[in-house]
Design a protein around this motif. Structure first.
Motif, PDB file in Angstrom:
ATOM      1  N   VAL A  56     -63.579  30.433 -11.276  1.00  0.00           N
ATOM      2  CA  VAL A  56     -64.845  29.979 -10.715  1.00  0.00           C
ATOM      3  C   VAL A  56     -65.205  28.657 -11.385  1.00  0.00           C
ATOM      4  CG1 VAL A  56     -66.296  31.247 -12.346  1.00  0.00           C
ATOM      5  CG2 VAL A  56     -67.148  30.799 -10.056  1.00  0.00           C
ATOM      6  N   THR A  57     -65.895  27.789 -10.611  1.00  0.00           N
ATOM      7  CA  THR A  57     -66.133  26.436 -11.107  1.00  0.00           C
ATOM      8  C   THR A  57     -67.252  26.363 -12.134  1.00  0.00           C
ATOM      9  OG1 THR A  57     -67.668  26.019  -9.303  1.00  0.00           O
ATOM     10  CG2 THR A  57     -65.381  25.423  -8.930  1.00  0.00           C
ATOM     11  N   GLY A  58     -68.159  27.325 -12.110  1.00  0.00           N
ATOM     12  CA  GLY A  58     -69.275  27.268 -13.049  1.00  0.00           C
ATOM     13  C   GLY A  58     -70.192  28.441 -12.820  1.00  0.00           C
ATOM     14  N   LEU A  59     -71.450  28.262 -13.172  1.00  0.00           N
ATOM     15  CA  LEU A  59     -72.394  29.372 -13.062  1.00  0.00           C
ATOM     16  C   LEU A  59     -72.676  29.759 -11.618  1.00  0.00           C
ATOM     17  CD1 LEU A  59     -75.224  28.800 -15.677  1.00  0.00           C
ATOM     18  CD2 LEU A  59     -73.491  30.600 -15.632  1.00  0.00           C
ATOM     19  N   LEU A  60     -72.647  31.046 -11.365  1.00  0.00           N
ATOM     20  CA  LEU A  60     -73.048  31.570 -10.063  1.00  0.00           C
ATOM     21  C   LEU A  60     -74.450  32.150 -10.185  1.00  0.00           C
ATOM     22  CD1 LEU A  60     -69.822  33.593  -9.176  1.00  0.00           C
ATOM     23  CD2 LEU A  60     -70.430  31.314  -8.395  1.00  0.00           C
ATOM     24  N   SER A  61     -75.079  32.397  -9.056  1.00  0.00           N
ATOM     25  CA  SER A  61     -76.356  33.113  -9.098  1.00  0.00           C
ATOM     26  C   SER A  61     -76.080  34.517  -9.624  1.00  0.00           C
ATOM     27  CB  SER A  61     -76.965  33.194  -7.702  1.00  0.00           C
ATOM     28  OG  SER A  61     -76.206  34.099  -6.912  1.00  0.00           O
ATOM     29  N   SER A  62     -77.089  35.164 -10.173  1.00  0.00           N
ATOM     30  CA  SER A  62     -76.913  36.536 -10.657  1.00  0.00           C
ATOM     31  C   SER A  62     -76.398  37.424  -9.535  1.00  0.00           C
ATOM     32  CB  SER A  62     -78.239  37.107 -11.155  1.00  0.00           C
ATOM     33  OG  SER A  62     -78.649  36.434 -12.314  1.00  0.00           O
ATOM     34  N   ARG A  63     -76.954  37.245  -8.353  1.00  0.00           N
ATOM     35  CA  ARG A  63     -76.558  38.098  -7.227  1.00  0.00           C
ATOM     36  C   ARG A  63     -75.069  37.961  -6.930  1.00  0.00           C
ATOM     37  NH1 ARG A  63     -79.120  40.612  -3.281  1.00  0.00           N
ATOM     38  NH2 ARG A  63     -81.136  39.629  -3.680  1.00  0.00           N
ATOM     39  N   ASP A  64     -74.614  36.720  -6.763  1.00  0.00           N
ATOM     40  CA  ASP A  64     -73.204  36.507  -6.427  1.00  0.00           C
ATOM     41  C   ASP A  64     -72.293  36.993  -7.550  1.00  0.00           C
ATOM     42  OD1 ASP A  64     -73.637  35.388  -3.914  1.00  0.00           O
ATOM     43  OD2 ASP A  64     -73.947  33.393  -4.753  1.00  0.00           O
ATOM     44  N   PHE A  65     -72.709  36.730  -8.773  1.00  0.00           N
ATOM     45  CA  PHE A  65     -71.903  37.118  -9.924  1.00  0.00           C
ATOM     46  C   PHE A  65     -71.768  38.640 -10.017  1.00  0.00           C
ATOM     47  CE2 PHE A  65     -71.256  38.095 -14.388  1.00  0.00           C
ATOM     48  CZ  PHE A  65     -70.146  37.319 -14.648  1.00  0.00           C
ATOM     49  N   LEU A  66     -72.875  39.340  -9.888  1.00  0.00           N
ATOM     50  CA  LEU A  66     -72.849  40.804  -9.996  1.00  0.00           C
ATOM     51  C   LEU A  66     -72.139  41.436  -8.796  1.00  0.00           C
ATOM     52  CD1 LEU A  66     -76.470  41.489 -11.357  1.00  0.00           C
ATOM     53  CD2 LEU A  66     -74.332  41.415 -12.662  1.00  0.00           C
ATOM     54  N   ASN A  67     -72.305  40.839  -7.612  1.00  0.00           N
ATOM     55  CA  ASN A  67     -71.623  41.361  -6.418  1.00  0.00           C
ATOM     56  C   ASN A  67     -70.109  41.438  -6.632  1.00  0.00           C
ATOM     57  OD1 ASN A  67     -73.602  40.163  -3.527  1.00  0.00           O
ATOM     58  ND2 ASN A  67     -74.063  41.668  -5.096  1.00  0.00           N
ATOM     59  N   GLY A  68     -69.557  40.477  -7.344  1.00  0.00           N
ATOM     60  CA  GLY A  68     -68.110  40.477  -7.613  1.00  0.00           C
ATOM     61  C   GLY A  68     -67.664  41.724  -8.362  1.00  0.00           C
ATOM     62  N   LEU A  69     -68.516  42.201  -9.266  1.00  0.00           N
ATOM     63  CA  LEU A  69     -68.171  43.382 -10.065  1.00  0.00           C
ATOM     64  C   LEU A  69     -68.004  44.622  -9.193  1.00  0.00           C
ATOM     65  CD1 LEU A  69     -70.619  42.941 -13.103  1.00  0.00           C
ATOM     66  CD2 LEU A  69     -68.188  42.334 -13.012  1.00  0.00           C
ATOM     67  N   ALA A  70     -68.665  44.636  -8.020  1.00  0.00           N
ATOM     68  CA  ALA A  70     -68.533  45.775  -7.105  1.00  0.00           C
ATOM     69  C   ALA A  70     -67.093  45.888  -6.601  1.00  0.00           C
ATOM     70  CB  ALA A  70     -69.499  45.633  -5.936  1.00  0.00           C
ATOM     71  N   PHE A  71     -66.359  44.760  -6.597  1.00  0.00           N
ATOM     72  CA  PHE A  71     -64.960  44.744  -6.162  1.00  0.00           C
ATOM     73  C   PHE A  71     -64.021  44.765  -7.376  1.00  0.00           C
ATOM     74  CE2 PHE A  71     -67.458  43.091  -2.747  1.00  0.00           C
ATOM     75  CZ  PHE A  71     -66.816  43.507  -1.586  1.00  0.00           C
ATOM     76  N   ARG A  72     -64.597  45.045  -8.523  1.00  0.00           N
ATOM     77  CA  ARG A  72     -63.848  44.981  -9.781  1.00  0.00           C
ATOM     78  C   ARG A  72     -63.233  43.594  -9.977  1.00  0.00           C
ATOM     79  NH1 ARG A  72     -62.455  50.235 -12.654  1.00  0.00           N
ATOM     80  NH2 ARG A  72     -64.131  51.536 -11.845  1.00  0.00           N
ATOM     81  N   VAL A  73     -64.009  42.587  -9.595  1.00  0.00           N
ATOM     82  CA  VAL A  73     -63.585  41.205  -9.797  1.00  0.00           C
ATOM     83  C   VAL A  73     -64.517  40.559 -10.809  1.00  0.00           C
ATOM     84  CG1 VAL A  73     -63.492  38.905  -8.723  1.00  0.00           C
ATOM     85  CG2 VAL A  73     -62.537  40.904  -7.525  1.00  0.00           C
ATOM     86  N   PHE A  74     -63.913  39.932 -11.812  1.00  0.00           N
ATOM     87  CA  PHE A  74     -64.702  39.202 -12.793  1.00  0.00           C
ATOM     88  C   PHE A  74     -64.457  37.713 -12.597  1.00  0.00           C
ATOM     89  CE2 PHE A  74     -65.229  37.214 -17.023  1.00  0.00           C
ATOM     90  CZ  PHE A  74     -66.585  37.458 -17.171  1.00  0.00           C
ATOM     91  N   PHE A  75     -65.543  36.967 -12.357  1.00  0.00           N
ATOM     92  CA  PHE A  75     -65.450  35.522 -12.178  1.00  0.00           C
ATOM     93  C   PHE A  75     -65.312  34.861 -13.534  1.00  0.00           C
ATOM     94  CE2 PHE A  75     -68.050  36.868  -8.467  1.00  0.00           C
ATOM     95  CZ  PHE A  75     -67.170  36.464  -7.469  1.00  0.00           C
ATOM     96  N   SER A  76     -64.267  34.084 -13.672  1.00  0.00           N
ATOM     97  CA  SER A  76     -63.954  33.543 -14.983  1.00  0.00           C
ATOM     98  C   SER A  76     -63.779  32.031 -14.926  1.00  0.00           C
ATOM     99  CB  SER A  76     -62.650  34.196 -15.473  1.00  0.00           C
ATOM    100  OG  SER A  76     -62.332  33.774 -16.761  1.00  0.00           O
ATOM    101  N   THR A  77     -64.479  31.320 -15.816  1.00  0.00           N
ATOM    102  CA  THR A  77     -64.306  29.867 -15.894  1.00  0.00           C
ATOM    103  C   THR A  77     -62.981  29.570 -16.596  1.00  0.00           C
ATOM    104  OG1 THR A  77     -65.566  29.871 -17.956  1.00  0.00           O
ATOM    105  CG2 THR A  77     -66.777  29.379 -15.945  1.00  0.00           C
TER     106      THR A  77
END
Ligand code: HBI
Ligand code: FE
Length: 334
Positions: A143-164
């Motif tokens: 991920v390019t940088g900070l996401l909104s809390s919503r978008d960031f947490l939504n990823g966890l529902a798919f067991r995906v962690f956004f990583s810089t």
């Protein structure tokens, strides 16, 4: 990519905020990075360094072009970057031995033997992602940088962690005002290999799907006091499981074993039992050490309490993740 910003959808006759229903939808979530890295704040240590900024743009570009399902591109880290990583990695060793939770200490050597974690090497995101997938089904996504809390947490529902994928500036190896690869890979990645912690994070992610802005705020605050700054009891002592602690050589010791400075009186943190119903309302600073830590009895206990909290959230539907299809299904959906 189409942005989903502020769009709503109808679920069980109620309007709810848009959320990803299949893992490819995460491509839309990351299209809305808050800070793409090309606009560093003026107090960022790399603000005046054109070489650093050019490098950041290069790495941003890789993350920007990434689509779900692709291999994460290999990055040749520069000698400066490897050195910065190494300084942090080396300095954390003794502190991890003393203050990291058992789960972290069990996993780190496995990351060293399987994923290239070392003082003289920055590990590659794809290698870690493969490893985590085998352990708990978690994967990393650049991920390019900070996401909104919503978008960031939504990823966890798919067991995906956004990583810089960028590093902090080399002139300040022990400081970063934003998540960087030291924070992601030393702090977060090891914990996602632990099943109880993975389930805990997944729980927060599922709860965030279609949640109201107020609920997102409460979940993000729970995330802060657990995934970032969580402490748990082990063998009668406080041990860190939060990534913000595990990647900070100053705050790790402070959080688990504060020593009162000779003249000071207010320099020890307050400890409270982990209770998401309380923690979700607690204010916190983002640039100083935390004045309050929430202490769980164990990672399992942290997860159970989080589950009770999310069950009591008022949502017009119940979201489940289907790991084979990598989709979200919704109960009582009209
Ligand atoms: N975005 N890329 C990225 N990385 C994070 O760690 C992150 C984020 N957005 C929000 C966030 N963390 C948390 O502070 C909570 O708001 C979820
Ligand atoms: Fe983090």
């Amino acid at each position: 990519l189409k942005k989903h910003c502020k769009s709503m959808m109808i679920l069980n006759e109620k309007k709810v905020p848009w959320f990803p229903r299949k893992i490819q939808d995460l491509d839309m979530s990351v299209a809305q990075t808050l800070d793409a890295g090309d606009e560093l704040e003026s107090d960022h240590p790399g603000f005046h360094d054109p070489v650093y900024r050019a490098r950041r743009n290069q790495l941003t570009d890789i993350a920007f072009k990434f689509r779900q399902g692709q291999e994460i591109p290999h990055i040749d880290y520069t000698p400066d970057e490897v050195k910065t990583w190494g300084l942090v990695y080396e300095r954390m060793q003794d502190l991890w031995a003393k203050y990291a939770c058992d789960e972290f200490k069990y996993i780190l050597p496995l990351l060293e033997s399987n994923c290239g974690y070392a003082v003289d090497n920055v590990p590659q995101a794809q290698d870690i992602s493969n490893f985590l997938k085998e352990c708990t089904g978690f994967t990393l996504r650049p991920v390019t940088g900070l996401l909104s809390s919503r978008d960031f947490l939504n990823g966890l529902a798919f067991r995906v962690f956004f990583s810089t994928q960028y590093l902090r500036h080399h002139t300040k190896p022990y400081y970063t005002p934003e998540p960087d690869i030291c924070h992601e890979l030393m702090g977060h990645a090891p914990m996602f290999a632990d099943p109880a912690f993975a389930d805990f994070s997944h729980e927060i992610g599922l709860a965030s799907l279609g949640a109201s802005d107020e609920e997102i705020e409460r979940l993000a605050t729970c995330y802060w006091f657990s995934v970032e700054f969580g402490v748990c009891m082990q063998h009668g002592e406080k041990k860190a499981y939060g990534a913000g602690l595990l990647s900070s050589f100053g705050e790790l010791e402070y959080s688990c074993s504060p020593t009162r400075p000779a003249g000071g009186t207010n320099d020890v943190p307050e400890y409270r039992p982990w209770d998401p119903f309380q923690a979700c309302k607690q204010k916190y600073p983002i640039t100083t050490y935390q004045p309050v830590y929430y202490v769980a009895e164990s990672l399992h206990d942290a997860k159970e309490r989080m589950r009770i909290f999310t069950e009591e959230m008022k949502k017009p539907f119940h979201a489940r993740y289907n790991p084979l299809q990598q989709t979200i299904s919704v109960d009582r959906c009209v």
